[in-house]
Design a protein around this motif. Structure first.
Motif, PDB file in Angstrom:
ATOM      1  N   PHE A 109      -3.330  16.312   7.854  1.00 23.83           N
ATOM      2  CA  PHE A 109      -2.440  16.456   6.699  1.00 23.83           C
ATOM      3  C   PHE A 109      -2.147  15.092   6.070  1.00 23.83           C
ATOM      4  N   ALA A 110      -1.802  14.122   6.893  1.00 22.95           N
ATOM      5  CA  ALA A 110      -1.451  12.804   6.373  1.00 22.95           C
ATOM      6  C   ALA A 110      -2.619  12.186   5.612  1.00 22.95           C
ATOM      7  N   ALA A 111      -3.812  12.285   6.171  1.00 20.02           N
ATOM      8  CA  ALA A 111      -4.995  11.743   5.501  1.00 20.02           C
ATOM      9  C   ALA A 111      -5.198  12.429   4.152  1.00 20.02           C
ATOM     10  N   ALA A 112      -5.114  13.751   4.151  1.00 22.94           N
ATOM     11  CA  ALA A 112      -5.295  14.495   2.905  1.00 22.94           C
ATOM     12  C   ALA A 112      -4.235  14.113   1.877  1.00 22.94           C
ATOM     13  N   LEU A 113      -2.998  14.002   2.322  1.00 26.80           N
ATOM     14  CA  LEU A 113      -1.918  13.639   1.402  1.00 26.80           C
ATOM     15  C   LEU A 113      -2.148  12.265   0.783  1.00 26.80           C
ATOM     16  N   VAL A 114      -2.590  11.307   1.578  1.00 23.52           N
ATOM     17  CA  VAL A 114      -2.866   9.965   1.031  1.00 23.52           C
ATOM     18  C   VAL A 114      -4.002  10.040   0.016  1.00 23.52           C
ATOM     19  N   ILE A 115      -5.072  10.724   0.367  1.00 24.66           N
ATOM     20  CA  ILE A 115      -6.216  10.851  -0.543  1.00 24.66           C
ATOM     21  C   ILE A 115      -5.797  11.531  -1.847  1.00 24.66           C
ATOM     22  N   LEU A 116      -4.878  12.471  -1.761  1.00 26.63           N
ATOM     23  CA  LEU A 116      -4.415  13.209  -2.940  1.00 26.63           C
ATOM     24  C   LEU A 116      -3.271  12.515  -3.672  1.00 26.63           C
ATOM     25  N   GLY A 117      -2.922  11.295  -3.258  1.00 26.94           N
ATOM     26  CA  GLY A 117      -1.906  10.515  -3.961  1.00 26.94           C
ATOM     27  C   GLY A 117      -0.484  10.758  -3.522  1.00 26.94           C
ATOM     28  N   GLU A 118      -0.291  11.334  -2.345  1.00 34.77           N
ATOM     29  CA  GLU A 118       1.042  11.661  -1.833  1.00 34.77           C
ATOM     30  C   GLU A 118       1.369  10.799  -0.604  1.00 34.77           C
ATOM     31  N   HIS A 119       1.278   9.485  -0.739  1.00 37.11           N
ATOM     32  CA  HIS A 119       1.463   8.567   0.389  1.00 37.11           C
ATOM     33  C   HIS A 119       2.841   8.706   1.025  1.00 37.11           C
ATOM     34  N   ASP A 120       3.883   8.848   0.217  1.00 40.69           N
ATOM     35  CA  ASP A 120       5.244   8.988   0.754  1.00 40.69           C
ATOM     36  C   ASP A 120       5.389  10.251   1.604  1.00 40.69           C
ATOM     37  N   HIS A 121       4.764  11.331   1.157  1.00 36.41           N
ATOM     38  CA  HIS A 121       4.804  12.586   1.909  1.00 36.41           C
ATOM     39  C   HIS A 121       4.090  12.401   3.248  1.00 36.41           C
ATOM     40  N   ALA A 122       2.971  11.688   3.234  1.00 41.83           N
ATOM     41  CA  ALA A 122       2.230  11.408   4.478  1.00 41.83           C
ATOM     42  C   ALA A 122       3.107  10.624   5.453  1.00 41.83           C
ATOM     43  N   GLU A 123       3.793   9.610   4.966  1.00 44.40           N
ATOM     44  CA  GLU A 123       4.674   8.813   5.822  1.00 44.40           C
ATOM     45  C   GLU A 123       5.796   9.656   6.397  1.00 44.40           C
ATOM     46  N   ARG A 124       6.324  10.570   5.575  1.00 50.36           N
ATOM     47  CA  ARG A 124       7.436  11.420   6.007  1.00 50.36           C
ATOM     48  C   ARG A 124       7.034  12.331   7.176  1.00 50.36           C
ATOM     49  N   ILE A 125       5.854  12.922   7.110  1.00 51.60           N
ATOM     50  CA  ILE A 125       5.455  13.818   8.205  1.00 51.60           C
ATOM     51  C   ILE A 125       5.047  13.028   9.446  1.00 51.60           C
ATOM     52  N   LEU A 126       4.444  11.867   9.256  1.00 44.15           N
ATOM     53  CA  LEU A 126       4.035  11.045  10.405  1.00 44.15           C
ATOM     54  C   LEU A 126       5.230  10.408  11.110  1.00 44.15           C
ATOM     55  N   ALA A 127       6.355  10.274  10.411  1.00 44.74           N
ATOM     56  CA  ALA A 127       7.548   9.641  10.988  1.00 44.74           C
ATOM     57  C   ALA A 127       8.088  10.412  12.190  1.00 44.74           C
ATOM     58  N   LYS A 128       7.704  11.662  12.341  1.00 48.37           N
ATOM     59  CA  LYS A 128       8.167  12.485  13.468  1.00 48.37           C
ATOM     60  C   LYS A 128       7.409  12.180  14.761  1.00 48.37           C
ATOM     61  N   PHE A 129       6.408  11.301  14.693  1.00 49.12           N
ATOM     62  CA  PHE A 129       5.564  10.991  15.846  1.00 49.12           C
ATOM     63  C   PHE A 129       5.595   9.484  16.104  1.00 49.12           C
ATOM     64  N   THR A 130       5.756   9.094  17.363  1.00 44.88           N
ATOM     65  CA  THR A 130       5.873   7.666  17.695  1.00 44.88           C
ATOM     66  C   THR A 130       4.629   6.893  17.280  1.00 44.88           C
ATOM     67  N   TRP A 131       3.495   7.527  17.265  1.00 49.29           N
ATOM     68  CA  TRP A 131       2.224   6.887  16.920  1.00 49.29           C
ATOM     69  C   TRP A 131       1.841   7.116  15.454  1.00 49.29           C
ATOM     70  N   GLY A 132       2.686   7.788  14.697  1.00 47.76           N
ATOM     71  CA  GLY A 132       2.352   8.171  13.320  1.00 47.76           C
ATOM     72  C   GLY A 132       1.998   7.008  12.410  1.00 47.76           C
TER      73      GLY A 132
END
Length: 165
Positions: A109-132
């Motif tokens: 999801f994060a990769a797709a969001l970045v590719i689609l121009g949604e970098h902030d959304h990618a960061e938001r979902i990855l923030a729930k994981f210590t390795w995100g």
């Protein structure tokens, strides 16, 4: 952009990133192909690579397939939508760290969001994981380059540079 998961439930529930996203209301899980909404489906067996040109179709929904890597090749999904494969990226999750193309659902999801121009959304979902954050750091250059592409063929050209290394 709404995130949806076609969820098989055949992997370790303690390590399942899709379930964690659902617990935080960041994605919706679906147990059948029919219940899964139309949109861009992240499918590793798709014939076309995801590119920024898919942004309009992804506005309906971004759908990830969640099943174990052992059974991924055997599954036949009949989800209606525009199926796209993610280009070459490296996993940051603890189970597959450093392995190319073995991403968790949240990494996909994060990769797709970045590719689609949604970098902030990618960061938001990855923030729930210590390795995100590590996922974005490991893949910073390729994600930036893929996000700057015009279409799928340009993404495939850049991907080939990484595969040739």
């Amino acid at each position: 952009m709404d995130l949806h998961v076609r969820y098989e439930g055949d992997d370790d529930p303690e390590k399942c990133t899709a379930r964690k996203l659902a617990r935080f209301d960041l994605a919706e899980l679906h147990r059948s192909d029919r219940a899964t909404p139309y949109g861009v489906v992240l499918n590793p067996h798709a014939e076309r690579a995801l590119s920024p040109a898919d942004r309009a179709a992804a506005e309906h929904a971004l759908v990830a397939l969640d099943c174990s890597w052992e059974s991924a090749g055997e599954k036949q999904f009949t989800i209606d939508g525009d199926h796209r494969a993610l280009p070459y990226l490296v996993a940051a999750n603890p189970v597959n760290f450093g392995n190319p193309m073995q991403l968790t659902t949240v990494e996909a999801f994060a990769a797709a969001l970045v590719i689609l121009g949604e970098h902030d959304h990618a960061e938001r979902i990855l923030a729930k994981f210590t390795w995100g954050e590590t996922f974005l750091e490991l893949n910073e250059e390729p994600l930036r380059r893929y996000a700057a592409c015009e279409d799928s063929s340009a993404v495939v050209e850049i991907q080939q540079e990484y595969l040739d290394r």
